[in-house]
Scaffold this motif. Structure first.
Motif, PDB file in Angstrom:
ATOM      1  N   PRO A 143       6.621  -1.570  11.400  1.00 46.55           N
ATOM      2  CA  PRO A 143       6.619  -2.528  10.287  1.00 46.55           C
ATOM      3  C   PRO A 143       5.220  -2.801   9.730  1.00 46.55           C
ATOM      4  O   PRO A 143       5.086  -3.348   8.634  1.00 46.55           O
ATOM      5  N   PHE A 144       4.191  -2.415  10.479  1.00 41.27           N
ATOM      6  CA  PHE A 144       2.809  -2.685  10.054  1.00 41.27           C
ATOM      7  C   PHE A 144       2.150  -1.440   9.464  1.00 41.27           C
ATOM      8  O   PHE A 144       0.923  -1.294   9.487  1.00 41.27           O
ATOM      9  N   ALA A 145       2.937  -0.531   8.914  1.00 40.17           N
ATOM     10  CA  ALA A 145       2.399   0.699   8.331  1.00 40.17           C
ATOM     11  C   ALA A 145       1.408   0.399   7.216  1.00 40.17           C
ATOM     12  O   ALA A 145       1.659  -0.455   6.359  1.00 40.17           O
ATOM     13  N   ALA A 146       0.274   1.091   7.240  1.00 42.59           N
ATOM     14  CA  ALA A 146      -0.780   0.945   6.229  1.00 42.59           C
ATOM     15  C   ALA A 146      -1.100  -0.523   5.936  1.00 42.59           C
ATOM     16  O   ALA A 146      -0.964  -0.992   4.803  1.00 42.59           O
ATOM     17  N   PRO A 147      -1.543  -1.280   6.935  1.00 47.02           N
ATOM     18  CA  PRO A 147      -1.729  -2.733   6.744  1.00 47.02           C
ATOM     19  C   PRO A 147      -2.765  -3.099   5.698  1.00 47.02           C
ATOM     20  O   PRO A 147      -2.572  -4.052   4.934  1.00 47.02           O
ATOM     21  N   GLY A 148      -3.882  -2.366   5.661  1.00 45.92           N
ATOM     22  CA  GLY A 148      -4.909  -2.682   4.675  1.00 45.92           C
ATOM     23  C   GLY A 148      -4.410  -2.506   3.253  1.00 45.92           C
ATOM     24  O   GLY A 148      -4.628  -3.367   2.382  1.00 45.92           O
ATOM     25  N   GLY A 198       1.534  14.799  -7.090  1.00 45.87           N
ATOM     26  CA  GLY A 198       1.669  15.003  -5.658  1.00 45.87           C
ATOM     27  C   GLY A 198       2.815  14.235  -5.049  1.00 45.87           C
ATOM     28  O   GLY A 198       3.562  13.516  -5.729  1.00 45.87           O
ATOM     29  N   PRO A 199       2.987  14.356  -3.728  1.00 43.59           N
ATOM     30  CA  PRO A 199       4.123  13.745  -3.037  1.00 43.59           C
ATOM     31  C   PRO A 199       4.201  12.221  -3.176  1.00 43.59           C
ATOM     32  O   PRO A 199       5.293  11.678  -3.266  1.00 43.59           O
ATOM     33  N   LEU A 200       3.059  11.545  -3.184  1.00 43.53           N
ATOM     34  CA  LEU A 200       3.089  10.086  -3.280  1.00 43.53           C
ATOM     35  C   LEU A 200       3.683   9.637  -4.610  1.00 43.53           C
ATOM     36  O   LEU A 200       4.490   8.699  -4.667  1.00 43.53           O
ATOM     37  N   VAL A 201       3.285  10.298  -5.680  1.00 43.91           N
ATOM     38  CA  VAL A 201       3.786   9.929  -7.004  1.00 43.91           C
ATOM     39  C   VAL A 201       5.272  10.249  -7.117  1.00 43.91           C
ATOM     40  O   VAL A 201       6.063   9.433  -7.605  1.00 43.91           O
ATOM     41  N   SER A 202       5.679  11.442  -6.650  1.00 43.43           N
ATOM     42  CA  SER A 202       7.094  11.800  -6.770  1.00 43.43           C
ATOM     43  C   SER A 202       7.965  10.902  -5.894  1.00 43.43           C
ATOM     44  O   SER A 202       9.081  10.541  -6.273  1.00 43.43           O
ATOM     45  N   LEU A 203       7.470  10.499  -4.715  1.00 40.69           N
ATOM     46  CA  LEU A 203       8.210   9.573  -3.865  1.00 40.69           C
ATOM     47  C   LEU A 203       8.369   8.216  -4.551  1.00 40.69           C
ATOM     48  O   LEU A 203       9.447   7.615  -4.529  1.00 40.69           O
ATOM     49  N   ALA A 204       7.299   7.737  -5.176  1.00 42.58           N
ATOM     50  CA  ALA A 204       7.361   6.461  -5.897  1.00 42.58           C
ATOM     51  C   ALA A 204       8.358   6.530  -7.043  1.00 42.58           C
ATOM     52  O   ALA A 204       9.140   5.595  -7.267  1.00 42.58           O
ATOM     53  N   VAL A 205       8.358   7.636  -7.771  1.00 38.01           N
ATOM     54  CA  VAL A 205       9.297   7.801  -8.889  1.00 38.01           C
ATOM     55  C   VAL A 205      10.733   7.845  -8.380  1.00 38.01           C
ATOM     56  O   VAL A 205      11.628   7.196  -8.948  1.00 38.01           O
ATOM     57  N   ALA A 206      10.980   8.586  -7.312  1.00 36.80           N
ATOM     58  CA  ALA A 206      12.338   8.707  -6.774  1.00 36.80           C
ATOM     59  C   ALA A 206      12.889   7.361  -6.318  1.00 36.80           C
ATOM     60  O   ALA A 206      14.034   7.005  -6.635  1.00 36.80           O
ATOM     61  N   THR A 207      12.101   6.596  -5.582  1.00 33.86           N
ATOM     62  CA  THR A 207      12.583   5.301  -5.098  1.00 33.86           C
ATOM     63  C   THR A 207      12.757   4.325  -6.247  1.00 33.86           C
ATOM     64  O   THR A 207      13.711   3.536  -6.268  1.00 33.86           O
ATOM     65  N   ASN A 208      11.855   4.367  -7.222  1.00 34.57           N
ATOM     66  CA  ASN A 208      11.980   3.501  -8.393  1.00 34.57           C
ATOM     67  C   ASN A 208      13.272   3.763  -9.138  1.00 34.57           C
ATOM     68  O   ASN A 208      14.022   2.839  -9.479  1.00 34.57           O
ATOM     69  N   SER A 248       0.126  18.394   3.239  1.00 34.30           N
ATOM     70  CA  SER A 248      -0.929  17.839   2.389  1.00 34.30           C
ATOM     71  C   SER A 248      -1.903  16.952   3.146  1.00 34.30           C
ATOM     72  O   SER A 248      -2.851  16.428   2.552  1.00 34.30           O
ATOM     73  N   GLY A 249      -1.653  16.720   4.430  1.00 30.97           N
ATOM     74  CA  GLY A 249      -2.530  15.857   5.212  1.00 30.97           C
ATOM     75  C   GLY A 249      -2.399  14.392   4.862  1.00 30.97           C
ATOM     76  O   GLY A 249      -3.355  13.621   4.985  1.00 30.97           O
ATOM     77  N   ILE A 250      -1.203  13.969   4.439  1.00 31.88           N
ATOM     78  CA  ILE A 250      -0.960  12.574   4.075  1.00 31.88           C
ATOM     79  C   ILE A 250      -0.378  11.838   5.279  1.00 31.88           C
ATOM     80  O   ILE A 250       0.584  12.307   5.907  1.00 31.88           O
ATOM     81  N   ASP A 251      -0.949  10.702   5.603  1.00 31.15           N
ATOM     82  CA  ASP A 251      -0.455   9.889   6.709  1.00 31.15           C
ATOM     83  C   ASP A 251       0.934   9.362   6.357  1.00 31.15           C
ATOM     84  O   ASP A 251       1.152   8.838   5.260  1.00 31.15           O
ATOM     85  N   LEU A 252       1.878   9.463   7.303  1.00 28.25           N
ATOM     86  CA  LEU A 252       3.227   8.982   7.042  1.00 28.25           C
ATOM     87  C   LEU A 252       3.276   7.465   6.852  1.00 28.25           C
ATOM     88  O   LEU A 252       4.197   6.944   6.213  1.00 28.25           O
ATOM     89  N   GLY A 254      -7.140   7.644   2.019  1.00 31.87           N
ATOM     90  CA  GLY A 254      -6.181   7.799   3.099  1.00 31.87           C
ATOM     91  C   GLY A 254      -5.564   6.462   3.463  1.00 31.87           C
ATOM     92  O   GLY A 254      -5.819   5.432   2.838  1.00 31.87           O
ATOM     93  N   SER A 255      -4.759   6.457   4.510  1.00 32.34           N
ATOM     94  CA  SER A 255      -4.087   5.232   4.940  1.00 32.34           C
ATOM     95  C   SER A 255      -5.029   4.370   5.765  1.00 32.34           C
ATOM     96  O   SER A 255      -5.793   4.855   6.581  1.00 32.34           O
ATOM     97  N   PHE A 256      -4.970   3.066   5.533  1.00 34.58           N
ATOM     98  CA  PHE A 256      -5.758   2.122   6.346  1.00 34.58           C
ATOM     99  C   PHE A 256      -5.099   0.764   6.329  1.00 34.58           C
ATOM    100  O   PHE A 256      -4.210   0.497   5.567  1.00 34.58           O
TER     101      PHE A 256
END
Length: 484
Positions: free
Chosen positions: A175-180, A373-383, A414-418, A482-484
């Motif tokens: 539940p604390f994914a990418a807290p920053g 990239g994957p982040l944008v397409s994921l955001a579009v799909a969920t939206n 792509s080296g993207i943190d889940l 990256g994720s933080f």
């Protein structure tokens, strides 16, 4: 024909859900229509695809629906939610009325109280405060949406919302994914939303608008309205009809007794996620009798479930004398979880049938080909899916059921943190879900005795626009740092 069937099935689902038909009936019917157009076997899609995936969703997430609804009902009947809202109002005073309403909603929902419980408690408080400060009542829904349905639902790390839980089995996150990034997104939503509301308040004062006239008994009529109920149960995890059952305390809970259970949710969730579960030997999970799974697939749900269970025990212990009908209260909370859970599960079943159609490959390829990239397409799909279903949880689960494994592969490549994928998916589901047909929006307006014409524009500004800005910021920062 397959693609046409997909569109027809989705169109029927959206159209009749907006008219108040039960999703429990609509989702399998729409799924079978899509399968029929695609020339697929109907009974096999109904029993082996729709029901299996709907059942899988319930197997994973029903504990959170159940415990969350019971906790919300206990907090309501004990007077704890009223006490927290009153404490915020008293501390912030009449000169910070909007902030008081926003933070009251944020405190109780981040602490695990169900959205519709918060609505029915905070709306009367907001009316009293807005009337005394001569702020137009048309701004009440936007203030409540900002506090209850934006950053505490999708961005704040550790939020026990079902939306924040859904990506965890897919991505193996907590539940604390990418807290920053979640905190930054929360500050953007809160800051921009408060700016808009204060701007609207100032404009209304210059125009001499005033509070306006209340609609009597609006909340009571909304709670009894079957149309509101059908729309509400696909949006969030509490059946409003159960609010009238059980027995409320005659007075508010002491502030300390009201706040402590909310703190317990956050603290236990954190300790379970980061300290307890990582140290357990759970190799037995690989056995077939436990589903041949792993800790990564269940840890997030376990953390939230234990946190809510601990909060329930704390609420009962601290408010025993203020819960005169404990069994009825807990029964009402348990019953309140069933219709929302099955409604969202039905949406998941519909999405599974659609995703299994050969024509869906066209949609999948289009989504994955979106530039950015994957982040944008994921955001579009969920939206898109949250917008079409009017449900953040339903749209998010459909998107991840259909595309989750693909995004896990893309993230590895792509080296993207889940954890970053998790946060983008959750925030993405909580933007365009707040369209006019969203059950939470319809319910809140009914409770306030207002219409879309009165208040919806301000809801869009604080609920959709601020979330989209935060989503863009998370994607930009996540891509760069990256994720933080």
């Amino acid at each position: 024909m397959g693609l046409l069937g997909l569109l027809v099935g989705l169109g029927l689902l959206v159209l009749f859900a907006f008219r108040g038909w039960s999703v429990l009936l609509l989702a399998p019917f729409a799924a079978l229509v899509a399968a029929l157009f695609g020339g697929e076997p109907l009974l096999a899609n109904l029993t082996q695809v729709f029901m299996v995936n709907a059942g899988g969703f319930l197997a994973q997430f029903f504990p959170i629906f159940l415990l969350g609804a019971v906790f919300g009902k206990l907090m309501d009947d004990s007077g704890a939610v009223t006490s927290v809202a009153g404490f915020m109002a008293e501390r912030l005073g009449e000169r910070r009325v909007i902030l008081a309403v926003v933070l009251a909603g944020a405190a109780v929902t981040y602490g695990g109280v169900s959205l519709f419980v918060a609505f029915f408690v905070i709306v009367p408080m907001a009316r009293s405060l807005f009337r005394a400060a001569a702020i137009p009542r048309r701004l009440i829904p936007a203030a409540i949406v900002l506090g209850t349905s934006t950053f505490t639902m999708s961005a704040l790390p550790g939020t026990p919302s079902i939306q924040n839980a859904i990506p965890m089995p897919f991505f193996g996150t907590t539940p604390f994914a990418a807290p920053g990034l979640g905190i930054i997104a929360s500050l953007i939503m809160l800051g921009a939303g408060l700016w808009w509301l204060h701007r609207a308040e100032a404009a209304a004062r210059r125009a001499g608008e005033g509070y306006g006239d209340d609609v009597e008994d609006a909340a009571e009529r909304a709670a009894a309205d079957e149309l509101v109920r059908e729309r509400a149960t696909t949006a969030r995890e509490f059946d409003p009809a159960e609010l009238r059952r059980g027995q409320r305390s005659s007075g508010p809970s002491p502030v300390a007794s009201a706040i402590l259970p909310l703190v317990v949710v956050v603290v236990v969730n954190l300790v379970m996620s980061l300290v307890v579960l990582p140290r357990l030997d759970v190799s037995y999970l690989a056995e077939q009798r436990f589903g041949g799974t792993s800790l990564a697939a269940v840890a997030g749900v376990w953390s939230v479930a234990v946190a809510l269970a601990a909060a329930i025990a704390t609420t009962i212990a601290l408010n025993w004398a203020r819960l005169p009908a404990l069994r009825q209260t807990m029964d009402a909370g348990a019953n309140a979880s069933v219709l929302p859970a099955f409604s969202v599960a039905s949406l998941v079943g519909f999405g599974a049938v659609v995703a299994a159609l050969p024509a869906f490959t066209i949609v999948r390829d289009w989504v994955l080909a979106i530039e950015g990239g994957p982040l944008v397409s994921l955001a579009v799909a969920t939206n898109i899916l949250a917008a079409l279903t009017g449900s953040a949880s339903g749209g998010l689960t459909i998107a991840l059921d259909a595309l989750g494994p693909t995004y896990v592969e893309l993230a590895a490549r792509s080296g993207i943190d889940l954890a970053l994928m998790h946060r983008v998916a959750v925030i993405g589901s909580g933007t365009l879900d707040i369209l006019p047909h969203n059950g939470a929006v319809v319910s809140l307006l009914a409770i306030c005795g207002l219409t879309h014409r009165d208040s919806y524009f301000d809801i869009v500004m604080v609920g959709i626009v601020t979330s989209l800005v935060a989503l863009v910021a998370v994607i930009a920062l996540g891509s760069a740092l990256g994720s933080f």
